[in-house]
Design an enzyme around this catalytic site. Structure first.
Site, PDB file in Angstrom:
ATOM      1  N   ALA A 118      -5.459  -3.541  -7.653  1.00  0.00           N
ATOM      2  CA  ALA A 118      -5.902  -2.466  -6.761  1.00  0.00           C
ATOM      3  C   ALA A 118      -6.559  -3.089  -5.536  1.00  0.00           C
ATOM      4  CB  ALA A 118      -6.903  -1.567  -7.471  1.00  0.00           C
ATOM      5  N   LYS A 119      -6.798  -2.293  -4.538  1.00  0.00           N
ATOM      6  CA  LYS A 119      -7.598  -2.734  -3.401  1.00  0.00           C
ATOM      7  C   LYS A 119      -8.187  -1.507  -2.736  1.00  0.00           C
ATOM      8  CE  LYS A 119      -8.358  -6.753  -1.312  1.00  0.00           C
ATOM      9  NZ  LYS A 119      -8.136  -8.076  -1.912  1.00  0.00           N
TER      10      LYS A 119
END
Ligand code: GLU
Length: 425
Positions: free
Chosen positions: A110-111
């Site tokens: 994720a980011k």
């Protein structure tokens, strides 16, 4: 929609996708897995108001892109920068999926990020921004579901605010467990020894391994580093402690070079005092663009995306590029470097030290343990070396470049999980 385009005109997500598609092709990946990984699982976008110090209310836009959780909770940093946009965060999220899979961690990718200018905001404003963002993300993040960490523009302070906000809004028995919500915290608030330097440390372990394989002594190497933030500074410092010569450092404030080697700690003091690399008495101030012409064995781009363009790739003198940043090399530059016989050790391997030690921090939080620095470093060396060796093995087996070899290792793990779990329902 704003997109981050490379110097050569491509969206960053398209560039990231092309890297993984190349590996999918080479290894003949199951088309269903390929299709799933081509898109992030969730794209969360939040707009939220923050009170500025002058009383004015400003609405900010934040993102959390959850690319994959087939191997475990989503994992990845939070970036604060003016250029943050959906396309960029999507690319960074996808890279996290492959980075954690390659390192053998029980995580997905994720980011997150907020479009903002942290350098023009007071600490109080940054605190209110961070707390309100954490609140807006609500239960989309959590110690068992999605675990943020620092990235460009954020550090342990922001992580501690996130964890504190989460602990206060998810009360009861969850309060203590909330520590494992984020990694990259300060030592006093549940952080790990060695986390701050971990990405730079990993970069240097990779350089050592590459040198040993090439029959070179690490201490004989000269290194040029672009970026002097968390990754670039620690990579330069540790490289010099290992006996390498740091011959050039370049960041957005300027560029200094010294063929005899720069004193990295003194350079940091100079930068802290003057807010620029230029004018450092232990080296020569040069034009930023000449950084790419400096003689060196190892080039470490550790700043932001798309810095190593095809034009610069034609000029560099290094034998190996070790990607400290995420996505620093454009697709066209990769082609030029391959033609020139310059090895590129890709971001998903070279900068994985950060997320590897994040995993150690998360384990320590969950088990109420404290590991000594020697233990953290030894375990980091072990995991990153295994990932490096597997990568080279696949590059050789499939007669391909190191980047594609790294993706093959990651995709093998992901494909195996899908093959055994199947698709629900
Ligand atoms: N932001 C870092 C990266 O790009 C660290 C991520 C983490 O520790 O979760 O790898």
């Amino acid at each position: 929609m704003t997109t981050t385009t490379t110097h050569e005109g491509e969206s960053l997500y398209a560039a990231a996708r092309s890297q993984f598609l190349k590996a999918a092709e080479v290894m003949n990946l199951d088309p269903a897995v390929r299709q799933i990984l081509e898109h992030p699982k969730n794209e969360i976008c939040v707009n939220f108001p923050v009170r500025m110090d002058n009383g004015e209310i400003r609405v900010f836009r934040g993102y959390r892109i959850q690319h994959s959780n087939i191997l475990g909770p989503y994992k990845g940093g939070i970036r604060y920068a003016p250029e943050v946009n959906l396309d960029e965060v999507k690319a960074l999220a996808a890279w996290m999926t492959f980075k954690t899979a390659l390192a053998g961690l029980p995580y997905g990718g994720a980011k997150g990020g907020i479009t903002c200018k942290p350098s023009e905001m007071s600490l109080d404003e940054q605190m209110r921004l961070t707390r309100r963002f954490t609140h807006a993300l609500g239960s989309n993040i959590g110690p068992d579901s999605d675990i943020p960490a620092p990235d460009i523009g954020t550090n342990s302070r922001h992580m501690v605010w996130m964890f504190d906000t989460f602990a206060n809004s998810h009360g009861g028995s969850d309060r203590n467990r909330a520590k494992a919500l984020v990694t990259g915290k300060s030592l006093a608030c549940g952080g790990s020894e060695g986390r701050e330097k971990a990405t730079g440390q990993g970069v240097c372990y990779i350089i050592e391994r590459w040198a040993t394989n090439a029959g070179l002594k690490p201490s004989s190497l000269s290194v040029a580093v672009q970026g002097f933030g968390n990754v670039g500074y620690h990579a330069a410092l540790i490289a010099s402690e290992m006996g390498m010569k740091v011959v050039a450092v370049h960041d957005h404030t300027g560029c200094v070079a010294n063929a005899a080697g720069l004193d990295v700690q003194a350079l940091k003091k100079h930068q802290d005092a003057t807010r620029t690399l230029n004018g450092f008495s232990g080296g020569e101030t040069i034009a930023p663009e000449s950084f790419w012409d400096q003689a060196c064995d190892v080039l470490v781009p550790a700043a932001i995306e798309n810095q190593l363009t095809s034009a610069r790739a034609r000029r560099i003198k290094a034998k190996v590029v070790v990607e400290g940043a995420n996505g620093p090399t454009t697709r066209e530059a990769d082609v030029v470097l391959a033609e020139r016989g310059i090895t590129v050790i890709p971001d998903i391997l070279a900068n994985s030290g950060g997320v590897i030690v994040s995993f150690f921090e998360w384990l320590q939080n969950r088990n109420c343990e404290h590991w000594e620095l020697e233990t953290v470093d030894a375990r980091l060396l072990d995991l990153i070396t295994k990932a490096y060796d597997k990568t080279l093995d696949r590059a050789k087996r499939y007669k391909t470049d190191v980047r594609t070899g790294a993706y093959v290792v990651a995709l093998e793990r992901i494909a195996q999980a899908y093959a055994e779990r199947g698709i629900f329902p």
